[in-house]
Design a protein around this motif. Structure first.
Motif, PDB file in Angstrom:
ATOM      1  N   PRO A   1     -21.232 -24.754  -3.534  1.00  0.00           N
ATOM      2  CA  PRO A   1     -21.311 -23.323  -3.194  1.00  0.00           C
ATOM      3  C   PRO A   1     -20.641 -22.982  -1.872  1.00  0.00           C
ATOM      4  CG  PRO A   1     -23.458 -24.376  -2.990  1.00  0.00           C
ATOM      5  CD  PRO A   1     -22.560 -25.354  -3.671  1.00  0.00           C
ATOM      6  N   TYR A   2     -20.699 -23.914  -0.900  1.00  0.00           N
ATOM      7  CA  TYR A   2     -20.022 -23.675   0.379  1.00  0.00           C
ATOM      8  C   TYR A   2     -18.523 -23.547   0.166  1.00  0.00           C
ATOM      9  CZ  TYR A   2     -17.283 -25.409   4.321  1.00  0.00           C
ATOM     10  OH  TYR A   2     -16.298 -25.594   5.267  1.00  0.00           O
ATOM     11  N   ALA A   3     -17.925 -24.507  -0.530  1.00  0.00           N
ATOM     12  CA  ALA A   3     -16.468 -24.521  -0.712  1.00  0.00           C
ATOM     13  C   ALA A   3     -16.012 -23.336  -1.557  1.00  0.00           C
ATOM     14  CB  ALA A   3     -16.030 -25.841  -1.355  1.00  0.00           C
ATOM     15  N   TYR A   4     -16.716 -23.073  -2.655  1.00  0.00           N
ATOM     16  CA  TYR A   4     -16.263 -22.033  -3.566  1.00  0.00           C
ATOM     17  C   TYR A   4     -16.478 -20.642  -2.992  1.00  0.00           C
ATOM     18  CZ  TYR A   4     -15.971 -25.770  -7.015  1.00  0.00           C
ATOM     19  OH  TYR A   4     -15.640 -26.913  -7.679  1.00  0.00           O
ATOM     20  N   PHE A   5     -17.581 -20.435  -2.277  1.00  0.00           N
ATOM     21  CA  PHE A   5     -17.835 -19.111  -1.711  1.00  0.00           C
ATOM     22  C   PHE A   5     -16.762 -18.749  -0.697  1.00  0.00           C
ATOM     23  CE2 PHE A   5     -19.685 -16.426   1.622  1.00  0.00           C
ATOM     24  CZ  PHE A   5     -20.039 -15.320   0.874  1.00  0.00           C
ATOM     25  N   PHE A   6     -16.478 -19.642   0.241  1.00  0.00           N
ATOM     26  CA  PHE A   6     -15.492 -19.335   1.272  1.00  0.00           C
ATOM     27  C   PHE A   6     -14.076 -19.302   0.695  1.00  0.00           C
ATOM     28  CE2 PHE A   6     -18.952 -20.486   4.123  1.00  0.00           C
ATOM     29  CZ  PHE A   6     -18.790 -19.557   5.139  1.00  0.00           C
ATOM     30  N   LEU A   7     -13.820 -20.113  -0.328  1.00  0.00           N
ATOM     31  CA  LEU A   7     -12.484 -20.115  -0.924  1.00  0.00           C
ATOM     32  C   LEU A   7     -12.225 -18.819  -1.687  1.00  0.00           C
ATOM     33  CD1 LEU A   7      -9.955 -21.882  -1.322  1.00  0.00           C
ATOM     34  CD2 LEU A   7     -10.990 -22.751  -3.421  1.00  0.00           C
ATOM     35  N   VAL A   8     -13.166 -18.406  -2.544  1.00  0.00           N
ATOM     36  CA  VAL A   8     -12.979 -17.205  -3.353  1.00  0.00           C
ATOM     37  C   VAL A   8     -13.066 -15.949  -2.488  1.00  0.00           C
ATOM     38  CG1 VAL A   8     -13.860 -15.879  -5.302  1.00  0.00           C
ATOM     39  CG2 VAL A   8     -13.852 -18.370  -5.410  1.00  0.00           C
ATOM     40  N   CYS A   9     -14.010 -15.928  -1.533  1.00  0.00           N
ATOM     41  CA  CYS A   9     -14.112 -14.762  -0.648  1.00  0.00           C
ATOM     42  C   CYS A   9     -12.880 -14.652   0.250  1.00  0.00           C
ATOM     43  CB  CYS A   9     -15.369 -14.861   0.217  1.00  0.00           C
ATOM     44  SG  CYS A   9     -16.896 -14.484  -0.683  1.00  0.00           S
ATOM     45  N   GLY A  10     -12.349 -15.797   0.682  1.00  0.00           N
ATOM     46  CA  GLY A  10     -11.115 -15.773   1.460  1.00  0.00           C
ATOM     47  C   GLY A  10      -9.958 -15.207   0.657  1.00  0.00           C
ATOM     48  N   PHE A  11      -9.882 -15.603  -0.612  1.00  0.00           N
ATOM     49  CA  PHE A  11      -8.826 -15.068  -1.472  1.00  0.00           C
ATOM     50  C   PHE A  11      -8.947 -13.556  -1.623  1.00  0.00           C
ATOM     51  CE2 PHE A  11      -8.161 -13.518  -5.833  1.00  0.00           C
ATOM     52  CZ  PHE A  11      -6.778 -13.560  -5.882  1.00  0.00           C
ATOM     53  N   PHE A  12     -10.156 -13.085  -1.942  1.00  0.00           N
ATOM     54  CA  PHE A  12     -10.329 -11.652  -2.168  1.00  0.00           C
ATOM     55  C   PHE A  12     -10.173 -10.856  -0.882  1.00  0.00           C
ATOM     56  CE2 PHE A  12     -12.444 -12.761  -6.238  1.00  0.00           C
ATOM     57  CZ  PHE A  12     -11.721 -11.914  -7.054  1.00  0.00           C
ATOM     58  N   SER A  13     -10.492 -11.442   0.264  1.00  0.00           N
ATOM     59  CA  SER A  13     -10.273 -10.745   1.534  1.00  0.00           C
ATOM     60  C   SER A  13      -8.786 -10.483   1.756  1.00  0.00           C
ATOM     61  CB  SER A  13     -10.839 -11.572   2.690  1.00  0.00           C
ATOM     62  OG  SER A  13     -12.241 -11.668   2.605  1.00  0.00           O
ATOM     63  N   ILE A  14      -7.965 -11.498   1.468  1.00  0.00           N
ATOM     64  CA  ILE A  14      -6.523 -11.353   1.649  1.00  0.00           C
ATOM     65  C   ILE A  14      -5.928 -10.445   0.580  1.00  0.00           C
ATOM     66  CG2 ILE A  14      -4.337 -12.621   1.731  1.00  0.00           C
ATOM     67  CD1 ILE A  14      -6.075 -15.093   2.572  1.00  0.00           C
ATOM     68  N   ASP A  15      -6.396 -10.616  -0.657  1.00  0.00           N
ATOM     69  CA  ASP A  15      -5.857  -9.827  -1.758  1.00  0.00           C
ATOM     70  C   ASP A  15      -6.189  -8.345  -1.594  1.00  0.00           C
ATOM     71  OD1 ASP A  15      -4.470  -9.912  -4.372  1.00  0.00           O
ATOM     72  OD2 ASP A  15      -6.374  -9.173  -5.145  1.00  0.00           O
ATOM     73  N   THR A  16      -7.436  -8.035  -1.230  1.00  0.00           N
ATOM     74  CA  THR A  16      -7.817  -6.636  -1.053  1.00  0.00           C
ATOM     75  C   THR A  16      -7.165  -6.027   0.189  1.00  0.00           C
ATOM     76  OG1 THR A  16      -9.850  -7.368   0.056  1.00  0.00           O
ATOM     77  CG2 THR A  16     -10.010  -6.795  -2.277  1.00  0.00           C
ATOM     78  N   LEU A  17      -6.858  -6.853   1.192  1.00  0.00           N
ATOM     79  CA  LEU A  17      -6.140  -6.329   2.357  1.00  0.00           C
ATOM     80  C   LEU A  17      -4.776  -5.815   1.937  1.00  0.00           C
ATOM     81  CD1 LEU A  17      -5.854  -5.869   5.417  1.00  0.00           C
ATOM     82  CD2 LEU A  17      -4.988  -8.210   5.597  1.00  0.00           C
ATOM     83  N   CYS A  18      -4.045  -6.590   1.147  1.00  0.00           N
ATOM     84  CA  CYS A  18      -2.730  -6.144   0.664  1.00  0.00           C
ATOM     85  C   CYS A  18      -2.865  -4.941  -0.256  1.00  0.00           C
ATOM     86  CB  CYS A  18      -2.034  -7.299  -0.058  1.00  0.00           C
ATOM     87  SG  CYS A  18      -1.719  -8.748   0.976  1.00  0.00           S
ATOM     88  N   LEU A  19      -3.854  -4.989  -1.158  1.00  0.00           N
ATOM     89  CA  LEU A  19      -4.057  -3.877  -2.084  1.00  0.00           C
ATOM     90  C   LEU A  19      -4.420  -2.597  -1.339  1.00  0.00           C
ATOM     91  CD1 LEU A  19      -4.354  -2.802  -4.987  1.00  0.00           C
ATOM     92  CD2 LEU A  19      -6.740  -3.590  -4.919  1.00  0.00           C
ATOM     93  N   ASN A  20      -5.328  -2.697  -0.377  1.00  0.00           N
ATOM     94  CA  ASN A  20      -5.760  -1.503   0.354  1.00  0.00           C
ATOM     95  C   ASN A  20      -4.673  -0.981   1.293  1.00  0.00           C
ATOM     96  OD1 ASN A  20      -8.237  -1.568  -0.917  1.00  0.00           O
ATOM     97  ND2 ASN A  20      -9.238  -2.716   0.696  1.00  0.00           N
ATOM     98  N   THR A  21      -3.774  -1.851   1.724  1.00  0.00           N
ATOM     99  CA  THR A  21      -2.611  -1.379   2.479  1.00  0.00           C
ATOM    100  C   THR A  21      -1.748  -0.473   1.606  1.00  0.00           C
ATOM    101  OG1 THR A  21      -2.587  -3.415   3.791  1.00  0.00           O
ATOM    102  CG2 THR A  21      -0.587  -2.081   3.809  1.00  0.00           C
ATOM    103  N   ILE A  22      -1.587  -0.864   0.343  1.00  0.00           N
ATOM    104  CA  ILE A  22      -0.800  -0.056  -0.588  1.00  0.00           C
ATOM    105  C   ILE A  22      -1.527   1.258  -0.891  1.00  0.00           C
ATOM    106  CG2 ILE A  22       0.118   0.019  -2.941  1.00  0.00           C
ATOM    107  CD1 ILE A  22       0.473  -3.063  -2.654  1.00  0.00           C
ATOM    108  N   ILE A  23      -2.852   1.218  -0.985  1.00  0.00           N
ATOM    109  CA  ILE A  23      -3.615   2.450  -1.191  1.00  0.00           C
ATOM    110  C   ILE A  23      -3.427   3.396  -0.008  1.00  0.00           C
ATOM    111  CG2 ILE A  23      -5.942   3.395  -1.444  1.00  0.00           C
ATOM    112  CD1 ILE A  23      -6.707   0.871  -2.966  1.00  0.00           C
ATOM    113  N   HIS A  24      -3.392   2.857   1.215  1.00  0.00           N
ATOM    114  CA  HIS A  24      -3.148   3.687   2.394  1.00  0.00           C
ATOM    115  C   HIS A  24      -1.732   4.262   2.373  1.00  0.00           C
ATOM    116  CE1 HIS A  24      -6.916   2.271   4.136  1.00  0.00           C
ATOM    117  NE2 HIS A  24      -6.729   3.119   5.125  1.00  0.00           N
TER     118      HIS A  24
END
Length: 423
Positions: free
Chosen positions: A218-241
Motif C-alpha cells: 500500500p505504501y508503494a502503490y499509494f504514492f506511485l498512483v497518487c504521484g502519477f495523478f498529481s502530475i497528470d491532473t496538473l497538466c490537465l488543469n493547466t489546459i483547463i486554465h
C-alpha cells in the motif's frame, strides 16, 4: 475555512503535491528532502520490477490472475514513468505555469473613456469601477480554480479509497494456508498478498517477514498512483486554465467596438480599436506559446500513457469476465471505470481547448469591419487564417489527443481482449 482567493490554483496544487514528495522545499530543508525523496522514489518504483519478476518466474499459476497482474504492472509502469521523469521536467512546467497565470491581466485599454483610461493608475480601480471584462475574467478564473481543485482532490480521494478497500477486503477474504518449504524442510503458514510480487525474503506468516511485504504494497502503490495523478491532473488543469483564458479573449473581443469616448476623433477611435485588437492578438499568442511549450513537454508522456491504458483496460476487463467474488468484481469495475474515465476526461478537455479556439472565429466575424482601415483588416484576416488551422495536443508529436483517441483506445483494448479469450 481555506482562503482560496489568496493563491492561484497552481500554488494549491503544488502545496498538496508536496505531501507526495514531488515538490522540493526552497529553504534549508532541500538537502534533507533529497535524502528522503531519492530512496522513496526507488522504493515505490521498485514494485514495478518486483511485479515483473513474479510474472517472469511463473506467476501465480492462474492465467486470468496473471493477466490482471500484467495490467496492474502496466498501470504502475505508467505511474513510474511520470513520477521519475517529473523531476527532469518540473522546471520547464513551472515556467509554463508562471506564464499562464499572467495571461489576460491588464484591461485598461478597454475601459470607458478609452482615451483617458490608459493614464489611470491601477490602484484607483475598485470593485464598483471594474470593467465587465475584468469582472468576467476574475469570475472565470475563480470558477476554474475551484473546479480544478475539486477534480484533483476528488481523484486523490478516489485512489485512497480504492487502494484501502483493496487491501482491507483482500486481508479479510484471504485465508491462511500451509505450504511445504523445501529450503527449510518444514511446513510454513502463508497468506496471499493483494498483488503478487516477488520478494527476496521469506514471506510466510510463521517464520518469515510477511508484514514487511504487506505494508510495503500500500505504501508503494499509494504514492506511485497518487504521484502519477498529481502530475497528470496538473497538466490537465493547466489546459483547463488555458481554455478559460481563451474564453476570456472571446468575451473581450465583444468590447472592441464598445465603450469608445464620443469626444474622440474618428482616427483616434480607430487607433484605439486597433490597440484593443492587437492586445487580444498578443494575449492569444501567449496562450498558443504556453500550449505549444506544454505539448512539447508532455507529448511523449501521453504516448506512453495511452499505450499503457490499452493494456490496462484489456487485462482488467478480461479478469472481470471471469471473476466470481463480488468484492473483487466491485474493485475491478472501479479500476476499469477509472481508467476509461481517465482516457475520456483527458481527450475531452484537450479537444475542448481546440474547439474554444474555433469559437473565436465568430467573435472576429462580428467585429465592425466596415470602419477598419485596410491594414487592420489584413491583421484580422491573418488572425482568422490562424484560427482556422486547428491546434491539437498530441501523442508523440503524431496523433491528436481528441475524442477519437478515446474511441480508438477502447476499440484497441477490445481487440486485445478478443485475442485473449481465444487463448
Amino acid at each position: 475555512m481555506l482562503d482560496l482567493k489568496s493563491r492561484s490554483y497552481f500554488d494549491w496544487h503544488y502545496k498538496i503535491s508536496s505531501y507526495f514528495l514531488l515538490i522540493p522545499p526552497k529553504n534549508r530543508f532541500r538537502r534533507l528532502y533529497w535524502l528522503i525523496a531519492i530512496p522513496h522514489i526507488f522504493l515505490i518504483c521498485l514494485s514495478i520490477f518486483l511485479e515483473g519478476a513474479k510474472l517472469c518466474l511463473g506467476g501465480s499459476g492462474n492465467f486470468s490472475l496473471d493477466i490482471l497482474n500484467l495490467g496492474v504492472m502496466s498501470l504502475h509502469c505508467m505511474g513510474g514513468n511520470r513520477v521519475i521523469r517529473w523531476h527532469f521536467i518540473r522546471d520547464d512546467i513551472g515556467k509554463v505555469l508562471k506564464r499562464v497565470t499572467k495571461i489576460n491581466c491588464d484591461f485598461c485599454i478597454f475601459k470607458i473613456s478609452g482615451g483617458n483610461s490608459e493614464n489611470k493608475s491601477k490602484g484607483q480601480d475598485n470593485k464598483e469601477t471594474k470593467h465587465p471584462i475584468e469582472i468576467y475574467r476574475n469570475k472565470k478564473i475563480e470558477e476554474t480554480k475551484i473546479y480544478c481543485l475539486i477534480l484533483y482532490v476528488g481523484v486523490i480521494t478516489y485512489v485512497g479509497i480504492n487502494l484501502s478497500s483493496t487491501f482491507i477486503l483482500n486481508y479479510l477474504s484471504s485465508p491462511e494456508y500451509e505450504k511445504w518449504n523445501p529450503i527449510l524442510n518444514r511446513t510454513q503458514l502463508y497468506r496471499d498478498y493483494a498483488y503478487p510480487l516477488w520478494y527476496p525474503f521469506d514471506t510466510s506468516l510463521s517464520d518469515g517477514y510477511y508484514w514487511i511485504g504487506f505494508f510495503y504494497q500500500p505504501y508503494a502503490y499509494f504514492f506511485l498512483v497518487c504521484g502519477f495523478f498529481s502530475i497528470d491532473t496538473l497538466c490537465l488543469n493547466t489546459i483547463i486554465h488555458l481554455t478559460a483564458h481563451v474564453q476570456v479573449i472571446g468575451f473581450t473581443l465583444t468590447f472592441v467596438d464598445k465603450n469608445i469616448d464620443i469626444k474622440l476623433k474618428q482616427s483616434e477611435a480607430i487607433k484605439l480599436k486597433e490597440k484593443r485588437i492587437l492586445k487580444c492578438i498578443q494575449e492569444l499568442q501567449e496562450i498558443y506559446t504556453c500550449a505549444i511549450d506544454l505539448n512539447n513537454i508532455i507529448t511523449m508522456h501521453m504516448l506512453v500513457q495511452q499505450l499503457c491504458i490499452v493494456v490496462i483496460t484489456c487485462c482488467v476487463v478480461y479478469r472481470v469476465t471471469l471473476v466470481s467474488a463480488i468484492t473483487e468484481l466491485g474493485i475491478l469495475v472501479s479500476i476499469t471505470a477509472a481508467v476509461v474515465g481517465e482516457t475520456f476526461i483527458v481527450s475531452w478537455f484537450y479537444q475542448n481547448f481546440t474547439l474554444e479556439l474555433f469559437e473565436l472565429l465568430d467573435k472576429v466575424y462580428n467585429l465592425d469591419w466596415v470602419e477598419y482601415p485596410p491594414e487592420l483588416r489584413k491583421v484580422l484576416l491573418f488572425l482568422m487564417q490562424r484560427l482556422q488551422k486547428p491546434f491539437y495536443f498530441t501523442m508523440g508529436h503524431w496523433q491528436p489527443l481528441n475524442n477519437d483517441i478515446c474511441i480508438a483506445t477502447i476499440k484497441t483494448s477490445y481487440s486485445f481482449y478478443t485475442l485473449l479469450t481465444q487463448l
